[in-house]
Design a protein around this motif. Structure first.
Motif, PDB file in Angstrom:
ATOM      1  N   VAL A  15       2.579  -3.392   2.154  1.00 29.32           N
ATOM      2  CA  VAL A  15       1.232  -3.608   2.663  1.00 29.32           C
ATOM      3  C   VAL A  15       0.905  -5.098   2.653  1.00 29.32           C
ATOM      4  O   VAL A  15       1.340  -5.819   1.755  1.00 29.32           O
ATOM      5  CB  VAL A  15       0.218  -2.856   1.757  1.00 29.32           C
ATOM      6  CG1 VAL A  15      -1.205  -3.158   2.142  1.00 29.32           C
ATOM      7  CG2 VAL A  15       0.477  -1.366   1.788  1.00 29.32           C
ATOM      8  N   THR A  16       0.130  -5.517   3.637  1.00 28.61           N
ATOM      9  CA  THR A  16      -0.439  -6.853   3.616  1.00 28.61           C
ATOM     10  C   THR A  16      -1.775  -6.753   2.904  1.00 28.61           C
ATOM     11  O   THR A  16      -2.665  -6.031   3.377  1.00 28.61           O
ATOM     12  CB  THR A  16      -0.667  -7.390   5.047  1.00 28.61           C
ATOM     13  OG1 THR A  16       0.577  -7.407   5.735  1.00 28.61           O
ATOM     14  CG2 THR A  16      -1.265  -8.778   5.025  1.00 28.61           C
ATOM     15  N   GLN A  27      -5.528  -7.216   1.749  1.00 29.31           N
ATOM     16  CA  GLN A  27      -6.719  -7.612   2.497  1.00 29.31           C
ATOM     17  C   GLN A  27      -7.496  -8.669   1.702  1.00 29.31           C
ATOM     18  O   GLN A  27      -7.576  -8.592   0.479  1.00 29.31           O
ATOM     19  CB  GLN A  27      -7.615  -6.392   2.743  1.00 29.31           C
ATOM     20  CG  GLN A  27      -6.912  -5.232   3.430  1.00 29.31           C
ATOM     21  CD  GLN A  27      -6.509  -5.553   4.839  1.00 29.31           C
ATOM     22  OE1 GLN A  27      -7.332  -5.960   5.633  1.00 29.31           O
ATOM     23  NE2 GLN A  27      -5.230  -5.398   5.151  1.00 29.31           N
ATOM     24  N   VAL A  42      -6.508  -0.557   1.646  1.00 34.42           N
ATOM     25  CA  VAL A  42      -5.440   0.217   2.297  1.00 34.42           C
ATOM     26  C   VAL A  42      -5.158   1.482   1.488  1.00 34.42           C
ATOM     27  O   VAL A  42      -5.021   2.575   2.053  1.00 34.42           O
ATOM     28  CB  VAL A  42      -4.162  -0.626   2.482  1.00 34.42           C
ATOM     29  CG1 VAL A  42      -3.045   0.198   3.077  1.00 34.42           C
ATOM     30  CG2 VAL A  42      -4.444  -1.841   3.362  1.00 34.42           C
ATOM     31  N   ARG A  82      -7.786   4.076   2.177  1.00 36.06           N
ATOM     32  CA  ARG A  82      -7.614   4.720   3.486  1.00 36.06           C
ATOM     33  C   ARG A  82      -6.503   5.763   3.421  1.00 36.06           C
ATOM     34  O   ARG A  82      -6.601   6.831   4.007  1.00 36.06           O
ATOM     35  CB  ARG A  82      -7.324   3.670   4.551  1.00 36.06           C
ATOM     36  CG  ARG A  82      -8.571   2.826   4.839  1.00 36.06           C
ATOM     37  CD  ARG A  82      -8.312   1.689   5.780  1.00 36.06           C
ATOM     38  NE  ARG A  82      -7.975   2.175   7.095  1.00 36.06           N
ATOM     39  CZ  ARG A  82      -7.316   1.457   7.990  1.00 36.06           C
ATOM     40  NH1 ARG A  82      -6.935   0.215   7.701  1.00 36.06           N
ATOM     41  NH2 ARG A  82      -7.054   1.948   9.177  1.00 36.06           N
ATOM     42  N   PRO A 122       1.107   3.517  11.216  1.00 38.69           N
ATOM     43  CA  PRO A 122       0.254   2.724  12.108  1.00 38.69           C
ATOM     44  C   PRO A 122      -0.999   2.120  11.456  1.00 38.69           C
ATOM     45  O   PRO A 122      -1.696   1.335  12.095  1.00 38.69           O
ATOM     46  CB  PRO A 122      -0.186   3.727  13.192  1.00 38.69           C
ATOM     47  CG  PRO A 122       0.745   4.870  13.095  1.00 38.69           C
ATOM     48  CD  PRO A 122       1.182   4.916  11.674  1.00 38.69           C
ATOM     49  N   LEU A 123      -1.307   2.468  10.213  1.00 35.17           N
ATOM     50  CA  LEU A 123      -2.511   1.941   9.565  1.00 35.17           C
ATOM     51  C   LEU A 123      -2.484   0.418   9.516  1.00 35.17           C
ATOM     52  O   LEU A 123      -1.447  -0.189   9.224  1.00 35.17           O
ATOM     53  CB  LEU A 123      -2.642   2.468   8.133  1.00 35.17           C
ATOM     54  CG  LEU A 123      -3.142   3.877   7.939  1.00 35.17           C
ATOM     55  CD1 LEU A 123      -3.118   4.248   6.456  1.00 35.17           C
ATOM     56  CD2 LEU A 123      -4.543   4.055   8.496  1.00 35.17           C
ATOM     57  N   GLU A 124      -3.630  -0.175   9.764  1.00 32.21           N
ATOM     58  CA  GLU A 124      -3.745  -1.623   9.673  1.00 32.21           C
ATOM     59  C   GLU A 124      -3.430  -2.058   8.249  1.00 32.21           C
ATOM     60  O   GLU A 124      -3.946  -1.490   7.287  1.00 32.21           O
ATOM     61  CB  GLU A 124      -5.170  -2.052  10.039  1.00 32.21           C
ATOM     62  CG  GLU A 124      -5.374  -3.547  10.016  1.00 32.21           C
ATOM     63  CD  GLU A 124      -6.799  -3.926  10.383  1.00 32.21           C
ATOM     64  OE1 GLU A 124      -7.178  -5.051  10.039  1.00 32.21           O
ATOM     65  OE2 GLU A 124      -7.512  -3.097  10.982  1.00 32.21           O
ATOM     66  N   GLY A 125      -2.564  -3.030   8.112  1.00 32.97           N
ATOM     67  CA  GLY A 125      -2.165  -3.523   6.800  1.00 32.97           C
ATOM     68  C   GLY A 125      -0.830  -2.975   6.321  1.00 32.97           C
ATOM     69  O   GLY A 125      -0.194  -3.560   5.453  1.00 32.97           O
ATOM     70  N   THR A 130       2.950  -2.571   6.633  1.00 37.64           N
ATOM     71  CA  THR A 130       3.997  -3.320   7.336  1.00 37.64           C
ATOM     72  C   THR A 130       5.346  -2.605   7.348  1.00 37.64           C
ATOM     73  O   THR A 130       6.178  -2.900   8.191  1.00 37.64           O
ATOM     74  CB  THR A 130       4.186  -4.723   6.715  1.00 37.64           C
ATOM     75  OG1 THR A 130       4.554  -4.577   5.342  1.00 37.64           O
ATOM     76  CG2 THR A 130       2.908  -5.544   6.827  1.00 37.64           C
TER      77      THR A 130
END
Length: 162
Positions: free
Chosen positions: A71-72, A74, A82, A85, A126-129, A131
């Motif tokens: 994960v990136t 936030q 993340v 979510r 596909p979730l933002e963050g 990778t």
């Protein structure tokens, strides 16, 4: 170990103990046990009570997967946003922040390998963050939460020779 920690360990060991049994095993007055359990629940120290089921002994088909997630983080929220979510999905049983080569461990269950793969490919990856993901399917459980999954006894077979 304090009485409170002893009581918590007993509840974690087997939440079906009666309050009277807990009082005896923790060497505490019954009223103190009742008050402590009520406080644990109100303060969210005890989040709930669960049975651990050996689904292999039932007719229910299910697949459990452990998913490594990179994960990136936030800004101002790190990994928490993340993770939040991810844990909102019904399929997700557990989410842990990890040290090491990946950031989160996600444990999910589904009816089939395909169902789990679709969750990872269509909802998680596909979730933002997010990778990267790596999915590992659990083939057999030997022990969970200090409980050993017993070997199944072979059924004796009757042979009829004609």
């Amino acid at each position: 170990m304090t009485d409170n920690n002893k009581l918590l360990k007993l509840l974690e060991e087997d939440c079906t103990y009666t309050q009277e049994q807990l009082a005896s095993m923790a060497d505490m007055p019954l009223e103190d046990v009742k008050a402590a359990i009520k406080r644990y629940e109100e303060e969210k120290i005890v989040l709930g009570y669960k049975a651990i089921v050996d689904w292999d002994r039932t007719q229910e088909e299910s697949v459990t997967a452990l998913i490594e997630v990179k994960v990136t983080p936030q800004r101002n929220e790190g990994f928490d946003r993340v993770a939040e979510r991810i844990y909102q999905y019904d399929e997700v049983e557990s989410v842990y922040l990890m040290s090491g080569a990946f950031d989160l461990t996600v444990i999910i269950s589904g009816r089939t390998l395909k169902e789990v793969a679709q969750f990872v490919g269509q909802r998680l990856a596909p979730l933002e963050g997010v990778t990267a993901t790596a999915t590992h399917f659990i083939l057999k459980k030997y022990k969970e939460k200090h409980l050993i999954f017993e070997k199944r006894q072979e059924q004796e077979r009757e042979w009829i020779f004609v």
